[in-house]
Design a protein around this motif. Structure first.
Motif, PDB file in Angstrom:
ATOM      1  N   GLY A 330     -37.188  65.632  21.751  1.00  0.00           N
ATOM      2  CA  GLY A 330     -37.452  65.606  23.089  1.00  0.00           C
ATOM      3  C   GLY A 330     -37.263  64.192  23.575  1.00  0.00           C
ATOM      4  N   THR A 331     -37.591  63.225  22.726  1.00  0.00           N
ATOM      5  CA  THR A 331     -37.199  61.834  23.152  1.00  0.00           C
ATOM      6  C   THR A 331     -35.965  61.665  23.454  1.00  0.00           C
ATOM      7  N   ILE A 332     -35.149  62.262  22.217  1.00  0.00           N
ATOM      8  CA  ILE A 332     -33.748  61.818  22.591  1.00  0.00           C
ATOM      9  C   ILE A 332     -33.152  62.710  23.792  1.00  0.00           C
ATOM     10  N   MET A 333     -33.489  63.806  24.017  1.00  0.00           N
ATOM     11  CA  MET A 333     -33.068  64.589  25.457  1.00  0.00           C
ATOM     12  C   MET A 333     -33.696  63.734  26.650  1.00  0.00           C
ATOM     13  N   SER A 334     -34.911  63.047  26.470  1.00  0.00           N
ATOM     14  CA  SER A 334     -35.246  62.117  27.646  1.00  0.00           C
ATOM     15  C   SER A 334     -34.320  61.023  28.233  1.00  0.00           C
ATOM     16  N   TYR A 335     -33.616  60.335  27.004  1.00  0.00           N
ATOM     17  CA  TYR A 335     -32.832  59.449  27.200  1.00  0.00           C
ATOM     18  C   TYR A 335     -31.638  59.880  27.493  1.00  0.00           C
ATOM     19  N   VAL A 336     -31.199  61.016  26.942  1.00  0.00           N
ATOM     20  CA  VAL A 336     -29.917  61.570  27.240  1.00  0.00           C
ATOM     21  C   VAL A 336     -29.893  62.125  28.813  1.00  0.00           C
ATOM     22  N   GLN A 337     -30.887  62.654  29.310  1.00  0.00           N
ATOM     23  CA  GLN A 337     -30.907  63.121  30.517  1.00  0.00           C
ATOM     24  C   GLN A 337     -31.047  61.751  31.452  1.00  0.00           C
ATOM     25  N   GLY A 338     -31.871  60.726  31.235  1.00  0.00           N
ATOM     26  CA  GLY A 338     -31.719  59.485  32.172  1.00  0.00           C
ATOM     27  C   GLY A 338     -30.415  58.860  32.189  1.00  0.00           C
ATOM     28  N   MET A 339     -29.807  58.689  31.029  1.00  0.00           N
ATOM     29  CA  MET A 339     -28.556  57.774  31.129  1.00  0.00           C
ATOM     30  C   MET A 339     -27.639  58.836  31.440  1.00  0.00           C
ATOM     31  N   ALA A 340     -27.586  60.178  31.648  1.00  0.00           N
ATOM     32  CA  ALA A 340     -26.507  61.088  32.427  1.00  0.00           C
ATOM     33  C   ALA A 340     -26.820  60.908  33.926  1.00  0.00           C
ATOM     34  N   GLN A 341     -28.140  60.563  34.234  1.00  0.00           N
ATOM     35  CA  GLN A 341     -28.230  60.364  35.634  1.00  0.00           C
ATOM     36  C   GLN A 341     -27.604  59.039  36.031  1.00  0.00           C
ATOM     37  N   LEU A 342     -27.660  58.025  35.168  1.00  0.00           N
ATOM     38  CA  LEU A 342     -27.251  56.622  35.521  1.00  0.00           C
ATOM     39  C   LEU A 342     -25.778  56.771  35.729  1.00  0.00           C
ATOM     40  N   GLN A 343     -25.122  57.304  34.739  1.00  0.00           N
ATOM     41  CA  GLN A 343     -23.619  57.700  34.663  1.00  0.00           C
ATOM     42  C   GLN A 343     -23.179  58.156  35.924  1.00  0.00           C
ATOM     43  N   LYS A 344     -23.987  59.238  36.567  1.00  0.00           N
ATOM     44  CA  LYS A 344     -23.579  59.982  37.805  1.00  0.00           C
ATOM     45  C   LYS A 344     -23.658  59.091  39.001  1.00  0.00           C
ATOM     46  N   ALA A 345     -24.829  58.528  38.825  1.00  0.00           N
ATOM     47  CA  ALA A 345     -25.198  57.642  40.160  1.00  0.00           C
ATOM     48  C   ALA A 345     -24.261  56.560  40.165  1.00  0.00           C
ATOM     49  N   SER A 346     -23.877  55.877  38.961  1.00  0.00           N
ATOM     50  CA  SER A 346     -23.033  54.722  39.064  1.00  0.00           C
ATOM     51  C   SER A 346     -21.870  54.968  39.785  1.00  0.00           C
ATOM     52  N   SER A 347     -21.123  56.306  39.426  1.00  0.00           N
ATOM     53  CA  SER A 347     -19.818  56.780  39.991  1.00  0.00           C
ATOM     54  C   SER A 347     -19.974  56.965  41.480  1.00  0.00           C
ATOM     55  N   GLU A 348     -21.340  57.863  41.837  1.00  0.00           N
ATOM     56  CA  GLU A 348     -21.478  58.442  43.134  1.00  0.00           C
ATOM     57  C   GLU A 348     -21.592  57.331  44.484  1.00  0.00           C
ATOM     58  N   ASP A 352     -21.319  50.410  39.516  1.00  0.00           N
ATOM     59  CA  ASP A 352     -20.601  49.987  38.391  1.00  0.00           C
ATOM     60  C   ASP A 352     -21.533  49.769  37.194  1.00  0.00           C
ATOM     61  N   ILE A 353     -22.568  50.451  37.137  1.00  0.00           N
ATOM     62  CA  ILE A 353     -23.425  50.385  35.999  1.00  0.00           C
ATOM     63  C   ILE A 353     -23.051  50.418  34.705  1.00  0.00           C
ATOM     64  N   PRO A 354     -23.219  49.235  34.033  1.00  0.00           N
ATOM     65  CA  PRO A 354     -22.703  49.112  32.425  1.00  0.00           C
ATOM     66  C   PRO A 354     -23.773  49.871  31.541  1.00  0.00           C
ATOM     67  N   LEU A 355     -23.564  51.071  31.052  1.00  0.00           N
ATOM     68  CA  LEU A 355     -24.389  51.870  30.139  1.00  0.00           C
ATOM     69  C   LEU A 355     -24.706  51.343  28.970  1.00  0.00           C
ATOM     70  N   ASP A 356     -23.695  50.628  28.350  1.00  0.00           N
ATOM     71  CA  ASP A 356     -24.112  50.004  27.138  1.00  0.00           C
ATOM     72  C   ASP A 356     -25.173  48.634  27.444  1.00  0.00           C
ATOM     73  N   LYS A 357     -24.824  47.993  28.291  1.00  0.00           N
ATOM     74  CA  LYS A 357     -25.979  46.748  28.812  1.00  0.00           C
ATOM     75  C   LYS A 357     -27.233  47.393  29.050  1.00  0.00           C
ATOM     76  N   VAL A 358     -27.189  48.400  29.610  1.00  0.00           N
ATOM     77  CA  VAL A 358     -28.580  49.226  30.152  1.00  0.00           C
ATOM     78  C   VAL A 358     -29.401  49.445  28.734  1.00  0.00           C
ATOM     79  N   VAL A 359     -28.814  49.911  27.841  1.00  0.00           N
ATOM     80  CA  VAL A 359     -29.626  50.579  26.724  1.00  0.00           C
ATOM     81  C   VAL A 359     -29.771  49.176  25.855  1.00  0.00           C
ATOM     82  N   ARG A 360     -28.851  48.026  25.893  1.00  0.00           N
ATOM     83  CA  ARG A 360     -29.232  47.093  25.181  1.00  0.00           C
ATOM     84  C   ARG A 360     -30.240  46.303  25.591  1.00  0.00           C
ATOM     85  N   VAL A 361     -30.481  46.252  27.034  1.00  0.00           N
ATOM     86  CA  VAL A 361     -31.559  45.687  27.653  1.00  0.00           C
ATOM     87  C   VAL A 361     -32.911  46.169  27.327  1.00  0.00           C
TER      88      VAL A 361
END
Length: 471
Positions: A330-348, A352-361
């Protein structure tokens, strides 16, 4: 004119604002804070360690007169109208190229509007998420700045110094254009809602379903925090079970009313995901269950109308392993879904949200920090444009072994009448996402039947409509 000597200013000296300034002062920066409540300015000064350059003032003009130019200052005030009110008071006192940071939980659309408004007047503006609570602000938070890139470069040395560190790397970086900083923080909070909901469901399964005591629950969560689910939320959950109530002597968790509050950021995450659209059912469910919890009087009445099962699990064999795997999935799916939203919103929204830097932060300082973020960081390092983490082979290797035990735990919990909506949403999302076929062909046929909404075919291109009723 008063000598301008301070590196950084803060508007709002609540605990978060005060602690951030004290953190900056500990790293060698001279800081000044403003609050209408003079006692808060005095508390700031009295809390500073010897030798630190810290000052509290009770007027905005006094603070701006004492800041070096171009000024660097931050607001930590409630979201909404209070932010606009502060900006209105600030603008007559600012000079060209001054930098103003909104470090509260503002809605990203407000931040986008304010960016343009301030830029048109010649000022730099940034929306910045800060996570870690009062303790993190003092010792090292996770910081998510976005917007004006030039402004970020000017405040980066201060933010880098005060941020949390993981493996020597600072938990701060530029999150992207526009309102990216506040958008990333919003999704962070949505993930936070989701993981907290999942933990509460595992708690219910163990407590109601198997009669675990608070001591047993503490021991189990403490053990999990030493392994592959080590995280801030698992850690504090273990602590919660030991805390005694000063009034009754009982464990405090048993005296807390089962009615969860919220400040709206989880709801914002769900609302925006629906608009994008992108599926985030675990976060959606977490928001919904908090709302259900608020209907306590109705729930108590309904419990008398619908006598429940015993809530005892039919089988407790290997329960801790099942619970571990279900929470992990469940925890992994929570991250998966949140990151997918960031990816879509960044494009929409062209953030230009850098997903690797988000996770690192997020790996240190913040509420959702977890060792599970390490494989996510590796996935985005290998493919920064990854649309969904479930498409990464290494993530698949983590997820696949958890599925069977998650199904077993959910079957036991549902059979015992224990609500596990978040865990169920996590598994259902996984099952739907990895399905080459879904029964939505029937839905599309129904839509064409009653509304002539048309459909596509699997055997030829084009759009089709059929008169479904017999003539």
């Amino acid at each position: 004119m008063a000598q301008q000597s301070f590196h950084f200013g803060m508007i709002g000296l609540g605990v978060m604002g005060r602690n951030l300034l004290l953190n900056m002062a500990d790293h060698g920066f001279s800081v000044i804070g403003f609050d209408k409540d003079q006692a808060k300015g005095q508390a700031l000064e009295s809390s500073a360690a010897e030798g630190r350059v810290v000052k509290g003032v009770s007027t905005l003009k006094d603070m701006l007169d004492l800041l070096e130019k171009p000024r660097r200052l931050m607001m930590l005030v409630p979201a909404g109208k209070p932010v606009d009110d502060v900006l209105a008071d600030l603008i007559p006192l600012l000079d060209k190229d001054d930098i103003v940071i909104d470090g509260g939980n503002s809605h990203y659309t407000d931040t986008q509007r304010r960016l343009k408004y301030m830029a048109d007047k010649g000022f730099h503006f940034m929306g910045m998420g800060v996570s870690g609570g009062e303790h993190g602000a003092r010792t090292g938070p996770s910081i998510m700045p976005g917007g004006d890139k030039d402004a970020y470069e000017k405040v980066a040395p201060i933010l880098t110094a005060v941020s949390a560190k993981v493996g020597g790397e600072p938990c701060v970086d530029y999150m992207g254009k526009g309102a990216a900083g506040h958008y990333v923080k919003m999704v962070h909070n949505g993930i936070e809602y989701a993981i907290m909901q999942l933990i509460s469901e595992i708690y219910a399964v163990l407590k109601q379903g198997a009669g675990y005591t608070n001591d047993q629950l503490h021991d189990l969560f403490a053990k999990w925090d030493k392994g592959d689910m080590k995280s801030f939320l698992v850690e504090i959950t273990a602590d919660v079970f030991l805390k005694k109530d000063d009034v009754t002597g009982n464990r405090l968790v048993d005296m807390v009313l089962d009615k969860a509050g919220s400040k709206g950021t989880g709801k914002w995450t769900s609302q925006d995901a629906l608009d994008l659209p992108i599926p985030i059912p675990v976060i959606d469910t977490a928001v919904t269950v908090r709302t259900i919890s608020s209907l306590r009087d109705e729930r108590v009445l309904a419990a008398t109308l619908y006598p429940s099962e015993s809530h005892k699990l039919a089988d407790t064999k290997d329960l801790e392993t099942l619970a571990h795997d279900a929470l992990n999935l469940g925890t992994i799916m929570s991250y998966v879904q949140g990151m997918a939203q960031l990816q879509k919103a960044s494009s929409e929204w062209a953030m230009d949200i850098p997903l690797d830097k988000v996770v690192r932060v997020w790996r240190g300082g913040c509420i959702i920090r977890s060792v599970l973020l390490d494989p996510l960081y590796k996935a985005y390092t290998a493919n920064p444009k990854l649309e969904n983490l479930l498409l990464d082979k290494n993530i698949a290797a983590l997820v696949s072994p958890l599925i069977g035990n998650t199904r077993k735990l959910l079957a036991l919990a549902i059979g015992a009448g224990i609500p596990v909506a978040g865990l169920t949403a996590a598994l259902s999302y996984f099952d739907a996402y990895r399905s080459a076929w879904l029964p939505t062909n029937l839905i599309q046929a129904q839509r064409d039947y009653f509304g002539a909404h048309t459909y596509q075919r699997i055997d030829q291109p084009g759009t089709f409509h059929t008169e479904w009723q017999p003539q």
